[in-house]
Write a protein that holds these residues in place. Sequence first.
Motif, mmCIF file in Angstrom:
data_model
loop_
_atom_site.group_PDB
_atom_site.id
_atom_site.type_symbol
_atom_site.label_atom_id
_atom_site.label_comp_id
_atom_site.label_asym_id
_atom_site.label_seq_id
_atom_site.Cartn_x
_atom_site.Cartn_y
_atom_site.Cartn_z
ATOM 1 N N PHE A 225 -11.697 24.387 -21.192
ATOM 2 C CA PHE A 225 -10.863 25.544 -21.532
ATOM 3 C C PHE A 225 -10.090 25.309 -22.837
ATOM 4 O O PHE A 225 -9.860 26.237 -23.602
ATOM 5 C CB PHE A 225 -9.865 25.824 -20.396
ATOM 6 N N LEU A 226 -9.687 24.062 -23.077
ATOM 7 C CA LEU A 226 -8.942 23.756 -24.301
ATOM 8 C C LEU A 226 -9.784 23.973 -25.552
ATOM 9 O O LEU A 226 -9.241 24.176 -26.646
ATOM 10 C CB LEU A 226 -8.426 22.312 -24.262
ATOM 11 N N LEU B 15 1.381 28.265 -27.459
ATOM 12 C CA LEU B 15 0.540 27.088 -27.250
ATOM 13 C C LEU B 15 1.302 25.808 -27.551
ATOM 14 O O LEU B 15 1.263 24.848 -26.788
ATOM 15 C CB LEU B 15 -0.706 27.180 -28.136
ATOM 16 N N SER B 16 2.012 25.783 -28.676
ATOM 17 C CA SER B 16 2.732 24.566 -29.038
ATOM 18 C C SER B 16 3.867 24.294 -28.063
ATOM 19 O O SER B 16 4.135 23.151 -27.703
ATOM 20 C CB SER B 16 3.279 24.680 -30.467
ATOM 21 N N ARG B 17 4.539 25.333 -27.588
ATOM 22 C CA ARG B 17 5.621 25.126 -26.627
ATOM 23 C C ARG B 17 5.077 24.673 -25.277
ATOM 24 O O ARG B 17 5.696 23.876 -24.587
ATOM 25 C CB ARG B 17 6.443 26.406 -26.471
ATOM 26 N N ALA C 273 -4.832 26.549 -19.673
ATOM 27 C CA ALA C 273 -5.317 25.179 -19.511
ATOM 28 C C ALA C 273 -4.195 24.172 -19.748
ATOM 29 O O ALA C 273 -4.056 23.188 -19.005
ATOM 30 C CB ALA C 273 -6.487 24.922 -20.460
ATOM 31 N N LEU C 274 -3.380 24.399 -20.761
ATOM 32 C CA LEU C 274 -2.273 23.487 -21.047
ATOM 33 C C LEU C 274 -1.238 23.495 -19.930
ATOM 34 O O LEU C 274 -0.745 22.442 -19.511
ATOM 35 C CB LEU C 274 -1.619 23.881 -22.382
ATOM 36 N N THR C 275 -0.887 24.677 -19.444
ATOM 37 C CA THR C 275 0.086 24.745 -18.352
ATOM 38 C C THR C 275 -0.450 24.094 -17.082
ATOM 39 O O THR C 275 0.323 23.518 -16.306
ATOM 40 C CB THR C 275 0.451 26.206 -18.065
ATOM 41 N N LEU D 294 -0.889 18.105 -13.748
ATOM 42 C CA LEU D 294 -1.741 16.977 -13.371
ATOM 43 C C LEU D 294 -1.365 15.673 -14.052
ATOM 44 O O LEU D 294 -1.975 14.641 -13.780
ATOM 45 C CB LEU D 294 -3.201 17.299 -13.704
ATOM 46 N N VAL D 295 -0.381 15.716 -14.958
ATOM 47 C CA VAL D 295 -0.064 14.512 -15.730
ATOM 48 C C VAL D 295 0.391 13.383 -14.813
ATOM 49 O O VAL D 295 0.001 12.219 -14.987
ATOM 50 C CB VAL D 295 1.016 14.843 -16.783
#
Length: 731
Positions: free
Chosen positions: A275-276, A320-322, A287-289, A294-295
């Motif tokens: 997705f990224l 996206l950057s935030r 995808a980022l959220t 999962l980190v």
Amino acid sequence: MVVPSLKLQDLIEEIRGAKTQAQEREMECLKLIASSRFTDKRVGYLGAMLLLDERHDAHLLITNSIKNDLSQGIQPVQGLALCTLSTMGSAEMCRDLAPEVEKLLLQPSPYVRKKAILTAVHMIRKVPELSSVFLPPCAQLLHERHHGILLGTITLITELCERSPAALRHFRKVVPQLVHILRTLVTMGYSTEHSISGVSDPFLQVQILRLLRILGRNHEESSETMNDLLAQVATNTDTSRNAGNAVLFETVLTIMDIRSAAGLRVLAVNILGRFLLNSDRNIRYVALTSLLRLVQSDHSAVQRHRPTVVECLRETDASLSRSNVRAMMQELQAFLESCPPDLRADCASGILLAAERFAPTKRWHIDTILHVLTTAGTHVRDDAVANLTQLIGGAQELHAYSVRRLYNALAEDISQQPLVQVAAWCIGEYGDLLLAGNCEEIEPLQVDEEEVLALLEKVLQSHMSLPATRGYALTALMKLSTRLCGDNNRIRQVVSIYGSCLDVELQQRAVEYDTLFRKYDHMRAAILEKMPLVERDGPQADEEAKESKEAAQLSEAAPVPTEPQASQLLDLLDLLDGASGDVQHPPHLDPSPGGALVHLLDLPCVPPPPAPIPDLKVFEREGVQLNLSFIRPPENPALLLITITATNFSEGDVTHFICQAAVPKSLQLQLQAPSGNTVPARGGLPITQLFRILNPNKAPLRLKLRLTYDHFHQSVQEIFEVNNLPVESWQ
């Protein structure tokens, strides 16, 4: 006489042409609903859905009409009644009509069953305790082949499971049946008319996946039953269209929420990695959220996509950057805790810069800086303390949250000097919020005044505290003298002790604070009020500083006449009071020897002060007196400062003393916190309180006071009006 029925188009035109709500309701919805003609019922039910709501008084009549129509057996009429009930049904209507709706769930007509299911969803949302009514029919409805009925049934079961633990346990038995339905959709398809872009019925797939996510959460057996199916959906779904991406995203969320196998979680992370790389920014954002969640649990799997995540920092899209900064910041903070000491300064500096530039929320920004100060406080930049205090001061909704977080951090560790300085400043400014304990965002914490004072004294006495840190702690103690309700003797003793400190800066502060207690106690509350909001510098601060430096160089080449120092002082006071229009600058000095001497010594030359306003006694009873003193600042004549002084010359203490005031509507009144609530007997230390009255129109001043206190074991309440205030106080 039979009233002719209106056509729907004519009705809509009349409603649009109505100028008042009364004209809209002249349609008489209830009469039309009660009519035996379908055309009238259609108009009446439509009007009820558009014009009435659950607060309307006609609920009882509408309930009876709907009940009658549901039992008639005429499908179009039943459909109208169900639609109206699901749109405007109140809790009382839902309780009364739940048995009728339950009967319709198993009617032969798919048209009625579909609408009955949607009505049941509305009833569950309104009255969750009705869950037991709709549990039995749902298992039978899962065998339906009708698309609308099956989709509605999945939605109804989802609502039941979210609102009832008993329903959740009940429907975990149907997980194999849900798995079978979804596998059939993936492998064989449902029907071509419900396929979108080659994906078989994505709406039904998404709804089933959401239900499986709820049923498999914290349940090992259900999770194991759906593991193979989730892997099949994740590998066989087409990702070239948004419909397939939606199904895949719901699959990933389900894998992340249930107790799935390790290999399945790696597959979910890889899907998010794909997705990224998608060109659609919305897909990259979700995808980022999702990776952020999962980190902690699958750090190694997320680490494989680190280059792609870092690449998103270069995106022009702020969302996206935030979003990305959250995921990256967790990794940086984890590295900060274990990195070598020689790298901590660079790492802490990078974290603070990134947080300032890309912070998604103020609370996240505050939490991030606090974590850095707690972990590597001795390695942060010099401006970290000032930046955090400005950030907290500008976030009024987070004052209670910040002071409690900082108090907890200070109680655990007083070695990190920047953290101690920020905590002391915050406790001094918002100590009243710390003691109030009304912050709902963190765990309740009972703190009393003695614990707060003891903690600040511990900071003052610690050998690890720098002189600047002791200055913050001493100022915090002084400010707490106006924030706390107890006795200030302990604070006065600490202040007097540091009046002989070897550190000159700390000694000067202590002497000034002690003088404020002894000679200017009536002004202490006004002087120590909360700091005004200071605007924070943005990322362009360096550029602005460069421009100001260039402007200063240009000004040296072309000098301009300078104003006297007194004028600059008045300008400073003008900024604090916010009344630029009322400032009167002093006249320029004549070139006389006296004037030259003033310039030589660089002393301000100010106009003579105005004549003092006489004090006024406004109350006396059984040795208790109340006196008013007045000050009108020359730089702001519209402002009047009234100091209330309560003294007690009787033989008994005055306790629980409260003074409240009111002024005419044309004036503005602000009451400062009193210096205490107890007036000792025999002329003990009085109570002082400051009133700030803004009177821009110079209206005659009238003051209404209400005093409440306990004296000689009796409660006293006095309400009186002060009409004889000095003319100088308002003209």
